[in-house]
Design a protein around this motif. Structure first.
Motif, PDB file in Angstrom:
ATOM      1  N   HIS A 115       1.024  -1.331   0.053  1.00 52.28           N
ATOM      2  CA  HIS A 115       0.003   0.132  -0.002  1.00 52.28           C
ATOM      3  C   HIS A 115       0.811   1.159  -0.175  1.00 52.28           C
ATOM      4  O   HIS A 115       0.672   2.242  -0.720  1.00 52.28           O
ATOM      5  N   ARG A 132       1.017   4.204  -2.926  1.00 51.99           N
ATOM      6  CA  ARG A 132       0.867   5.751  -2.793  1.00 51.99           C
ATOM      7  C   ARG A 132       2.401   6.600  -3.322  1.00 51.99           C
ATOM      8  O   ARG A 132       2.184   7.614  -3.627  1.00 51.99           O
ATOM      9  N   ALA A 175      -2.485   6.917  -5.942  1.00 52.48           N
ATOM     10  CA  ALA A 175      -3.790   7.538  -4.745  1.00 52.48           C
ATOM     11  C   ALA A 175      -4.146   8.896  -5.341  1.00 52.48           C
ATOM     12  O   ALA A 175      -5.077   9.055  -5.250  1.00 52.48           O
ATOM     13  N   GLN A 218     -10.346   7.662  -4.883  1.00 50.87           N
ATOM     14  CA  GLN A 218     -10.095   7.167  -3.723  1.00 50.87           C
ATOM     15  C   GLN A 218     -10.751   5.708  -3.436  1.00 50.87           C
ATOM     16  O   GLN A 218     -10.111   4.988  -2.958  1.00 50.87           O
ATOM     17  N   PHE A 263      -8.681   3.601  -5.999  1.00 47.23           N
ATOM     18  CA  PHE A 263      -7.339   3.101  -5.460  1.00 47.23           C
ATOM     19  C   PHE A 263      -7.644   2.382  -4.316  1.00 47.23           C
ATOM     20  O   PHE A 263      -6.698   1.311  -4.142  1.00 47.23           O
ATOM     21  N   HIS A 264      -8.637   2.508  -3.397  1.00 44.19           N
ATOM     22  CA  HIS A 264      -8.718   1.578  -2.298  1.00 44.19           C
ATOM     23  C   HIS A 264      -8.937   0.179  -2.721  1.00 44.19           C
ATOM     24  O   HIS A 264      -8.422  -1.140  -2.129  1.00 44.19           O
ATOM     25  N   THR A 298      -5.635  -1.381  -4.724  1.00 45.48           N
ATOM     26  CA  THR A 298      -4.586  -1.706  -3.886  1.00 45.48           C
ATOM     27  C   THR A 298      -4.617  -2.721  -2.948  1.00 45.48           C
ATOM     28  O   THR A 298      -3.621  -3.603  -2.649  1.00 45.48           O
TER      29      THR A 298
END
Length: 348
Positions: free
Chosen positions: A272, A276, A281, A286, A289-290, A293
C-alpha cells in the motif's frame, strides 16, 4: 536414638569388615565377568575351528573365573580415569589374564604376560579414548545467548499470544522477517508505527473487544491487523513534485500471530505504501485506489500464507481478494514493491 555418636566405630572393626566385603564384591564381579567372557570366546573359537567339547568348554569357564577373580581383586580398586590410567590398568589386567591363560595351556608364563599386557594396553587405550571422548561431549556446555542479550540487540521477544507493546518491537520484526527496516521504508518514504487509540480515532477506526482494529469496510470481514494512510503534503513538496509518503499503523494484536502471518501483513501494508509512493492514490479516485491496492495486496498475502502453511489465514486472504474484485490494473502489480525492500526475507 538420633544421636550420631551412638554409631561411631572406635575399634575400626566395622571399617575393616567393610573394606573386606568391598574387595570380595569386586572379586566376585570379576569372576562373573571373566566367566562370561571366557564362555563367549570359547564358543566363537569352537564354531570357527569346529573343535567343540564339553571338557574344553568347562576348562575355558575355569580359566575365565580364575582370571576374572585375579584381575578384579588386584586392579578392581584402581582408578582408570583418563587415557593413561586406562592404558595402565588395561595392561595389568591383560598381563594377569595372559599369564593365567599361558599356565593352563602349558605355555611360557612370562610370554603370556607380555602378550596379555600389550593386548590389554591396546584395549584399555581404545576404551579410555572412547570414554574420554564421551565424557568430554557430555560435560561440554554450549555458550548460551540470554534473553537479555537478545533484548540488547534489539530483537522482538514477543511470542505467539503476546501483543506488541512498542513501535520498536514492530520495526524489529520487520527487520527480522521482511527486510532492512530503515532502508526499505526510506525507499518509499514510509514509516511503520504501533497503532494507538489516538491514531485509530484520527482515521475513524477503533479497537474491538478482542483488541483487533475494527474495519469500516464490509469487504474486510470484520477486522484488520494494520492500515496505511498517506502523509499530508506541504505546498513545498507539491512545488518540487516529491513522491508521496505514507504511515503504516500496525495492530498490537499482530504480535499474537505466527511469523508467516506477520510477513503477510507487513508486506501487505508495505505494498500500500509503495502504491502511494508512486502516485497511484492521486491518479485514481479514492474508491478505485482503495479497491485496487487492496486486491493487489491481498493477492500477495494469499501467496505468503500459502507458502508458510497458515491455512486459516490463507482462506481469509482468498475471501478478501475475491471481495475486492479478484483483479487489478497492471499499475497496481505488487511485485515491483518488493524490489524496494532491502535484504528481502519475505519468502524465507
Amino acid at each position: 536414638m538420633n544421636n550420631p555418636l551412638m554409631f561411631n566405630d572406635p575399634s575400626g572393626e566395622f571399617w575393616e569388615a567393610g573394606a573386606l566385603l568391598t574387595a570380595v564384591a569386586i572379586a566376585i564381579q570379576g569372576t562373573l565377568v571373566g566367566t562370561i567372557v571366557a564362555a563367549g570366546m570359547y564358543i566363537l573359537k569352537s564354531l570357527v575351528n569346529n573343535t567343540w567339547s564339553w571338557g574344553g568348554f568347562a576348562r575355558s569357564l575355569l580359566i575365565g573365573a580364575i582370571t576374572g577373580a585375579a584381575t578384579g581383586g588386584l586392579t578392581g580398586g584402581m582408578s582408570a580415569s583418563g587415557f593413561n590410567g586406562a592404558v595402565i590398568v588395561g595392561s595389568m589386567n591383560g598381563a594377569i589374564a595372559g599369564g593365567v591363560y599361558a599356565l593352563f595351556n602349558k605355555e611360557n608364563f612370562f610370554t603370556g604376560m607380555y602378550r596379555g599386557a600389550v593386548m590389554g594396553a591396546a584395549i584399555g587405550g581404545i576404551t579410555g579414548l572412547i570414554s574420554s571422548t564421551f565424557q568430554y561431549f557430555s560435560n561440554k556446555k554450549p555458550t548460551l545467548t540470554t534473553l537479555g542479550d537478545l533484548k540488547n540487540q534489539g530483537y522482538d521477544l514477543t511470542t505467539i499470544g503476546e501483543d506488541y507493546t512498542s513501535t520498536l518491537q514492530v520495526r524489529s520484526d520487520f527487520d527480522n522477517l521482511v527486510g532492512d527496516y530503515e532502508v526499505s521504508t526510506s525507499n518509499i518514504n514510509n514509516e511503520m508505527k504501533l497503532a494507538s487509540n489516538a491514531d485509530l480515532n484520527a482515521y475513524n477506526y477503533n479497537f474491538n473487544s478482542n483488541g483487533h482494529i475494527q474495519s469500516n469496510d464490509i469487504r474486510d470481514t470484520g477486522y484488520i491487523l494494520g492500515f496505511n494512510v498517506g502523509k499530508s503534503r506541504s505546498w513545498l513538496s507539491n512545488l518540487f513534485n516529491e513522491n508521496l509518503g505514507s504511515i503504516t499503523y500496525i495492530s498490537p494484536t499482530l504480535g499474537r500471530y505466527s511469523d508467516g502471518v506477520k510477513k503477510a501483513v507487513m508486506g501487505h501494508e508495505y505494498i500500500h505504501g509503495y502504491h502511494r509512493y508512486i502516485g497511484l492514490a492521486v491518479k485514481y479516485s479514492q474508491k478505485a485506489f482503495h479497491t485496487y491496492t487492496e486486491a493487489s495486496a491481498h493477492q500477495f498475502s494469499l501467496g505468503v500464507s500459502t507458502i508458510f502453511g497458515d491455512s486459516w489465514y490463507q482462506q481469509s486472504e482468498l475471501g478478501m481478494f475475491l471481495n475486492y474484485g479478484g483483479k487489478f490494473p497492471s499499475a497496481f502489480d505488487w511485485k515491483p514493491a518488493l524490489y524496494k525492500i532491502s535484504n528481502l526475507k519475505l519468502f524465507k
